[in-house]
Design a protein around this motif. Sequence first.
Motif, PDB file in Angstrom:
ATOM      1  N   GLU A 107      10.324   9.494  -1.745  1.00 63.39           N
ATOM      2  CA  GLU A 107       9.383   8.585  -1.083  1.00 63.39           C
ATOM      3  C   GLU A 107       9.085   7.361  -1.950  1.00 63.39           C
ATOM      4  O   GLU A 107       8.961   6.239  -1.451  1.00 63.39           O
ATOM      5  N   ALA A 108       8.995   7.564  -3.253  1.00 60.25           N
ATOM      6  CA  ALA A 108       8.752   6.433  -4.151  1.00 60.25           C
ATOM      7  C   ALA A 108       9.935   5.469  -4.145  1.00 60.25           C
ATOM      8  O   ALA A 108       9.757   4.238  -4.144  1.00 60.25           O
ATOM      9  N   ARG A 109      11.152   6.004  -4.129  1.00 65.07           N
ATOM     10  CA  ARG A 109      12.330   5.138  -4.073  1.00 65.07           C
ATOM     11  C   ARG A 109      12.386   4.371  -2.758  1.00 65.07           C
ATOM     12  O   ARG A 109      12.722   3.176  -2.731  1.00 65.07           O
ATOM     13  N   ARG A 110      12.040   5.029  -1.657  1.00 60.42           N
ATOM     14  CA  ARG A 110      12.065   4.355  -0.359  1.00 60.42           C
ATOM     15  C   ARG A 110      11.059   3.212  -0.305  1.00 60.42           C
ATOM     16  O   ARG A 110      11.373   2.097   0.126  1.00 60.42           O
ATOM     17  N   SER A 111       9.849   3.466  -0.751  1.00 61.12           N
ATOM     18  CA  SER A 111       8.812   2.437  -0.706  1.00 61.12           C
ATOM     19  C   SER A 111       9.133   1.283  -1.664  1.00 61.12           C
ATOM     20  O   SER A 111       8.867   0.116  -1.355  1.00 61.12           O
ATOM     21  N   GLN A 112       9.722   1.606  -2.805  1.00 62.90           N
ATOM     22  CA  GLN A 112      10.100   0.556  -3.748  1.00 62.90           C
ATOM     23  C   GLN A 112      11.223  -0.315  -3.188  1.00 62.90           C
ATOM     24  O   GLN A 112      11.203  -1.536  -3.324  1.00 62.90           O
ATOM     25  N   SER A 113      12.199   0.315  -2.522  1.00 59.74           N
ATOM     26  CA  SER A 113      13.289  -0.440  -1.905  1.00 59.74           C
ATOM     27  C   SER A 113      12.779  -1.331  -0.775  1.00 59.74           C
ATOM     28  O   SER A 113      13.219  -2.475  -0.623  1.00 59.74           O
ATOM     29  N   ALA A 114      11.834  -0.799   0.018  1.00 53.43           N
ATOM     30  CA  ALA A 114      11.265  -1.606   1.100  1.00 53.43           C
ATOM     31  C   ALA A 114      10.524  -2.817   0.553  1.00 53.43           C
ATOM     32  O   ALA A 114      10.621  -3.920   1.088  1.00 53.43           O
ATOM     33  N   ALA A 115       9.788  -2.630  -0.519  1.00 52.01           N
ATOM     34  CA  ALA A 115       9.053  -3.749  -1.112  1.00 52.01           C
ATOM     35  C   ALA A 115      10.007  -4.775  -1.717  1.00 52.01           C
ATOM     36  O   ALA A 115       9.791  -5.990  -1.610  1.00 52.01           O
ATOM     37  N   SER A 129       0.832  -1.212   0.000  1.00 53.18           N
ATOM     38  CA  SER A 129       0.000   0.000   0.000  1.00 53.18           C
ATOM     39  C   SER A 129       0.863   1.257   0.000  1.00 53.18           C
ATOM     40  O   SER A 129       0.579   2.227  -0.721  1.00 53.18           O
ATOM     41  N   GLU A 130       1.916   1.242   0.797  1.00 50.83           N
ATOM     42  CA  GLU A 130       2.820   2.399   0.818  1.00 50.83           C
ATOM     43  C   GLU A 130       3.470   2.594  -0.547  1.00 50.83           C
ATOM     44  O   GLU A 130       3.645   3.735  -0.995  1.00 50.83           O
ATOM     45  N   ARG A 131       3.815   1.507  -1.197  1.00 53.31           N
ATOM     46  CA  ARG A 131       4.426   1.623  -2.526  1.00 53.31           C
ATOM     47  C   ARG A 131       3.446   2.228  -3.526  1.00 53.31           C
ATOM     48  O   ARG A 131       3.816   3.114  -4.323  1.00 53.31           O
ATOM     49  N   SER A 132       2.191   1.791  -3.473  1.00 59.59           N
ATOM     50  CA  SER A 132       1.187   2.323  -4.397  1.00 59.59           C
ATOM     51  C   SER A 132       0.915   3.795  -4.123  1.00 59.59           C
ATOM     52  O   SER A 132       0.777   4.610  -5.057  1.00 59.59           O
ATOM     53  N   THR A 133       0.829   4.164  -2.840  1.00 67.03           N
ATOM     54  CA  THR A 133       0.581   5.567  -2.479  1.00 67.03           C
ATOM     55  C   THR A 133       1.723   6.463  -2.945  1.00 67.03           C
ATOM     56  O   THR A 133       1.494   7.562  -3.480  1.00 67.03           O
TER      57      THR A 133
END
Length: 392
Positions: free
Chosen positions: A185-193, A139-143
């Motif tokens: 923020e997009a890079r962070r969420s993508q790395s977390a996923a 969800s964080e990645r999509s947001t």
Amino acid sequence: MEFAENRKALIATVAAGALVLAGGGIMLGRTLLAPDAAPTEAAAPDEKAEENHGPEGFVEMDSARAQGAGIVTETVQSGGLGSEILAQGVVAATPEGEAVLTARADGAITAINRRLGDYVQAGQSIATMESRDAASIASERSTAQAKLALARSTYAREKRLFDARVTARQDLEGAQAALAEAEAEARRSQSAAAASKVSGDGRTLAVVSLISGRVTKADAKLGSYVLAGTELFRVSNPNLIQINASVLPADARRIQPGDTAVIELLGGETSNAVVRSTTPSLDPESKSATVVLQPQGVGGLTQGQGLRVRITPSGAAAGSAIALPEEAVQSFEGRDVVFVRTAKGFQATNVVTGKRGGGRIEIIDGLKPGAVVATKGAFLLKAELGKGEAEH
């Protein structure tokens, strides 16, 4: 009267000459016509005996037969017992040769794709987990992706208005800062996923192998609920190994990186190794230092296997003595012999022995470095030699 006597004498002389010539012709004929094979036939039995029995102390045996009989050979190296450091070691994985696979989030194990002993490739999924954390990460990645799309659109609009001199520069700079924040923020969420191995639909997490190798430990149970950080599998590469040998502190100070060593395997076989490093501290329990050896070839070595190593410090005096396993020296007819490998077999060689220790014996005289001698199975050669001498 006188004429008759002279005639008789002449006839007697001619007859005697004829007899001499006849006898010489017969002897000459015998000499020319006699066969010349007699000397060869007389020498043939000796040559045949030499071919069958070989030199004294020789055992004829080719490599295939020796291997089938379990005879192991070792190349002789200079240095007596005093120049060797004997230590017990264990085969271990190198730091990059073993990977511990843990759960990246809390969840339940829903699929196990590999079993104990199976081979896996780096990046291959071993198990699958269902997790609420996976949904949250997805969800964080999509947001973050949606906010990034909006920030890009806003910046593009503000850029057009600014170029048309409709809006102020601070509006453009504000849109540019918002875009940079959305990209971060997009890079962070993508790395977390990606680190959590979240699936595309955001429902599951994958347990992925970090290296290529075999599964050596599998604690995961289908359907069990595990917490983040729980160890599920271990994967080891059997080709990436090292040997950790325990030595006394006094011996550790004599060892330097690059020193040579010999690994003694089960069955009497040996393998070469090189000292890679020595730990600067002692083990709190054994009070010994650890010497890390890099084997030259990994044939016959398995992680966790115990063995013995012989380390030769580069600063040790070589001397004239040679150290061999005790089983390499056999007693034959009241003398100590070793069996030196030749092109067609083994030659028993008389040696003078010295002190013994740790299952090894010093050879003071009779053997030179570089020779290949039989170690394990030398008693079989002794038996063959005794049988051959009896038959001879």
